[in-house]
Design a protein around this motif. Sequence first.
Motif, short mmCIF file in Angstrom:
data_model
loop_
_atom_site.label_atom_id
_atom_site.label_comp_id
_atom_site.label_asym_id
_atom_site.label_seq_id
_atom_site.Cartn_x
_atom_site.Cartn_y
_atom_site.Cartn_z
N ALA A 92 0.80 -1.22 0.00
CA ALA A 92 0.00 0.00 0.00
C ALA A 92 0.84 1.27 0.00
O ALA A 92 0.28 2.36 0.13
N LYS A 108 -4.51 3.73 4.40
CA LYS A 108 -5.39 2.88 5.21
C LYS A 108 -5.52 1.53 4.53
O LYS A 108 -4.73 1.17 3.67
N ARG A 109 -6.54 0.79 4.91
CA ARG A 109 -6.69 -0.57 4.39
C ARG A 109 -6.80 -0.60 2.87
O ARG A 109 -6.29 -1.51 2.22
N ARG A 110 -7.47 0.40 2.31
CA ARG A 110 -7.64 0.47 0.85
C ARG A 110 -6.56 1.31 0.18
O ARG A 110 -6.67 1.65 -0.99
N GLY A 111 -5.52 1.62 0.92
CA GLY A 111 -4.48 2.46 0.37
C GLY A 111 -4.78 3.93 0.61
O GLY A 111 -5.65 4.29 1.40
N HIS A 150 -6.30 6.66 -1.24
CA HIS A 150 -7.06 6.70 -2.49
C HIS A 150 -7.76 8.03 -2.75
O HIS A 150 -8.63 8.09 -3.62
N LEU A 181 -6.59 5.98 -10.26
CA LEU A 181 -7.42 4.94 -9.66
C LEU A 181 -7.80 3.87 -10.67
O LEU A 181 -8.13 2.75 -10.29
N TRP A 229 -4.91 2.15 -9.39
CA TRP A 229 -4.96 2.31 -7.93
C TRP A 229 -3.54 2.59 -7.41
O TRP A 229 -3.02 1.92 -6.55
N LYS A 238 -12.48 5.31 -13.02
CA LYS A 238 -12.55 5.81 -11.65
C LYS A 238 -11.87 7.15 -11.44
O LYS A 238 -12.03 7.78 -10.40
#
Length: 249
Positions: free
Chosen positions: A39, A86-89, A91, A150, A162, A234
């Motif tokens: 990440a 965070k958990r999703r990078g 973003h 993204l 992403w 995205k």
Amino acid sequence: MANESYVVSRPEYMCIRRDGETLYGCNQDWYRIEFRRRAGCGPVAATNILMYLKKRYGAQRIPYQSDSVEDALAAMNDVFLYVRPKRRGLHTVKKFVKGMCKFGRMYGVRFWYQYIIVPPQVDMRPGLDKIVGFIKNGLACDVPIAFLNLDAGEVEDQLSSWHWVTVFELLRGGAGSSAGAGAGEGEGVGADADAGAGAGAGANEDADAYKLRYYDQSKSLEVDLGRWLSTTIKGGGFAYFCKPSDRRP
């Protein structure tokens, strides 16, 4: 169509030396913690930019000492504590900006920043002409630009999805190389400008004319900006940072 090139004055400020080899920017694979390797692209882009700002401005308070992989990794780990995925990078562009400004406060370095957001909704996106103008302004300040992608759309062979990368040059036409939509600016954290209305992807510009050169994973790469903008699903965005005295209108 005239050929054009806009580039930072010293791309080598972001280069790392290893056993006589030149590496183009930092590499998230250097992290020793698995989550950071997965990440850490945002902190890596931030580290590249901070390395440049330190040398560009003589900002001794930014604590990076040499161009070795070991010192670059120490910098990456430090920056990770502020430009923190965070958990999703990491973003969103605003979170990247907030982390950079938090880092600046910690080390007594004041940034002026500007950002532009490319939302998923095509009819709300800034036109290519507006994004090109934004990138020209950043490079005219002689600073690299953080680029959040993204979704790579039809340029997935040129750019990872992403993912954050560090832009150092804008090319148009056959120029040779040297080496609503949200928009905001401010000093520190939270001084956002009003959102700007986009003209639609690719408006008023040749979508095939502009290319970005960028550093990613210690490589120098290139992506078709117009094709990315017209095909990304995205979206993403861009941000740059400079001294308040270098800000452009």
